[in-house]
Scaffold this active site. Structure first.
Site, PDB file in Angstrom:
ATOM      1  N   CYS A 256     -70.774  -5.407 -32.058  1.00 26.41           N
ATOM      2  CA  CYS A 256     -69.798  -6.102 -32.909  1.00 26.41           C
ATOM      3  C   CYS A 256     -70.043  -5.862 -34.387  1.00 26.41           C
ATOM      4  CB  CYS A 256     -69.808  -7.594 -32.599  1.00 26.41           C
ATOM      5  SG  CYS A 256     -68.956  -7.980 -31.052  1.00 26.41           S
TER       6      CYS A 256
ATOM      7  N   ARG B 100     -56.495 -16.432 -36.441  1.00 24.98           N
ATOM      8  CA  ARG B 100     -57.849 -15.859 -36.418  1.00 24.98           C
ATOM      9  C   ARG B 100     -58.687 -16.422 -35.275  1.00 24.98           C
ATOM     10  NH1 ARG B 100     -55.090 -13.710 -39.746  1.00 24.98           N
ATOM     11  NH2 ARG B 100     -55.713 -12.986 -41.811  1.00 24.98           N
ATOM     12  N   ASP B 101     -58.075 -16.576 -34.105  1.00 24.92           N
ATOM     13  CA  ASP B 101     -58.797 -17.157 -32.985  1.00 24.92           C
ATOM     14  C   ASP B 101     -59.305 -16.074 -32.048  1.00 24.92           C
ATOM     15  OD1 ASP B 101     -59.754 -19.362 -31.385  1.00 24.92           O
ATOM     16  OD2 ASP B 101     -58.123 -20.527 -32.252  1.00 24.92           O
TER      17      ASP B 101
ATOM     18  N   ASP C 218     -61.564  -6.304 -26.597  1.00 23.47           N
ATOM     19  CA  ASP C 218     -62.729  -6.103 -27.460  1.00 23.47           C
ATOM     20  C   ASP C 218     -63.449  -4.838 -27.014  1.00 23.47           C
ATOM     21  OD1 ASP C 218     -64.892  -6.582 -29.271  1.00 23.47           O
ATOM     22  OD2 ASP C 218     -64.504  -8.726 -29.088  1.00 23.47           O
TER      23      ASP C 218
ATOM     24  N   ASP D  71     -66.373 -18.343 -30.266  1.00 28.58           N
ATOM     25  CA  ASP D  71     -67.637 -17.657 -30.013  1.00 28.58           C
ATOM     26  C   ASP D  71     -68.073 -16.929 -31.283  1.00 28.58           C
ATOM     27  OD1 ASP D  71     -65.794 -15.574 -29.869  1.00 28.58           O
ATOM     28  OD2 ASP D  71     -66.612 -14.700 -28.048  1.00 28.58           O
TER      29      ASP D  71
ATOM     30  N   GLY E 149     -57.494   0.769 -16.451  1.00 27.80           N
ATOM     31  CA  GLY E 149     -57.680   0.854 -17.890  1.00 27.80           C
ATOM     32  C   GLY E 149     -57.171   2.163 -18.449  1.00 27.80           C
ATOM     33  N   HIS E 150     -57.775   2.588 -19.557  1.00 27.92           N
ATOM     34  CA  HIS E 150     -57.341   3.819 -20.213  1.00 27.92           C
ATOM     35  C   HIS E 150     -58.554   4.486 -20.850  1.00 27.92           C
ATOM     36  CE1 HIS E 150     -54.529   6.599 -21.998  1.00 27.92           C
ATOM     37  NE2 HIS E 150     -55.054   6.405 -23.192  1.00 27.92           N
TER      38      HIS E 150
END
Length: 349
Positions: free
Chosen positions: A14, A47-48, A67, A226, A138-139
């Site tokens: 992150c 902004r959650d 994410d 979080d 997915g991709h």
């Protein structure tokens, strides 16, 4: 010998996130963030952690998030586990239950074998199974650096939906994971990690935040989020701002994954830490630089931050103890009424 994934990435976990200030510029240039659809209960204007959309019955809310990031560990399976736990955390942070995941994969096929990407995906599948969901597809693209993450959908009842807004003066703040994974990851990349700290960061990052789905229904819980790439101060600032309040952090009570002082002294500070402070430091009262480096440390798959009425804190403490988190079952600060000036978070103690 397996390749070291972190050698192929310019960022880590992150810590790859674009700073809040730059993100604001991007969203502004995109033409605004608000939606006129009344079914969208939470969008990116707040902004959650995830978007929240009311389904036809009005009580069931669909949560949607994505994410992804570059490797923060060298082991491919661990990378997959961490990325999956981090993405799923957004659902738990809003009180929801994850139901389905899709993978997002970018892989430098000329540098790293496809089989290594398979190990990353395998690690993610294991965490999804632990969360009780299917990784359904997915991709993937061929990219310059390894990138992995998930898009996750979840469900929550409207009455139990939690956001980062709604914290009230007097609420106590609790955090379900210790800080410091960014510092440890940087130390490992620089060859500065102490033997006794090996594996600590990965173990924390791979742990699911499933406790969030149990926190939300508790009496007195007013806000949840979080703690990830913006560090504790960044996400707490967002909570305080969204709630029209100030947050006080009692620094001695903030849990640290290990003694972080040697890593601060050695300069094992992620670039994201300084970017974070440069982005939101004008709203934080924290003159001590070493404390800032800990509190702004980018957390990958960090803990759930909860604001709860002190009269009901006993229920949250009992839940922490049930999950084997007794060492974290103490408040790290308190929500205070907003005063004059731009300060949103005060660091005390």
């Amino acid at each position: 010998m397996k390749p070291r994934l972190t050698q192929y990435s310019s960022g880590a976990g992150c810590g790859c996130k674009i700073s809040p200030k730059v993100l604001d510029q991007i969203l502004s240039a995109a033409g605004g963030t608000a939606s006129t659809d009344p079914r969208l209960l939470v969008g990116n204007d707040q902004r959650d952690d995830a978007a929240a959309f009311a389904l036809d019955d009005g009580e069931t809310v669909l949560l949607a998030t994505t994410d992804f990031f570059m490797p923060i560990v060298d082991d491919p399976e661990q990378f997959g586990r961490i990325a999956a736990a981090n993405a799923i955390s957004d659902i738990y942070a809003m009180g929801g239950r994850p139901v389905l995941a899709l993978a997002v994969l970018g892989w430098p096929l000329e540098k790293l074998p496809a089989e290594v990407a398979g190990e990353v995906l395998g690690g993610a599948r294991k965490v999804c199974a632990e969360a009780g969901i299917v990784l359904a597809g997915g991709h993937s693209i061929d990219s310059e650096e390894p990138i992995f993450g998930l898009a996750v959908n979840g469900i929550v009842s409207r009455s139990q939906l939690k956001t980062n807004a709604g914290a009230k003066p007097g609420d106590l703040l609790f955090l379900s994971k210790p800080l410091g994974v960014g510092l440890l990851a940087t130390a490992e990349k620089k060859g500065l990690l102490r033997d006794e700290d090996r594996g600590r960061a990965a173990a924390s990052m791979m742990r699911l935040n499933s406790i969030g789905a149990e926190i939300a229904p508790l009496d007195g819980v007013h806000a949840m989020t979080d703690v990830t790439g913006f560090g504790l101060l960044g996400h707490l600032r967002e909570m305080a701002e969204a709630s029209g309040a100030i947050a006080r952090v009692d620094f001695p009570a903030v849990p640290q994954i290990t003694d972080l002082a040697p890593y601060l002294e050695a300069g094992a500070i992620p670039g994201g830490t300084r970017r974070n402070w440069a982005s939101y430091g004008d709203a934080i009262d924290c003159p001590d630089e070493s404390r800032r480096h800990i509190l702004c440390d980018p957390q990958t798959s960090g803990g759930i931050l909860t604001a709860i009425d002190p009269a009901h804190a006993g229920g949250l403490i009992a839940l922490f103890e049930k999950h084997g988190l007794a060492d974290l079952a103490q408040p790290i600060g308190e929500i205070e009424a907003a005063g004059p000036g731009a300060t949103r978070v005060r660091v005390a103690g």
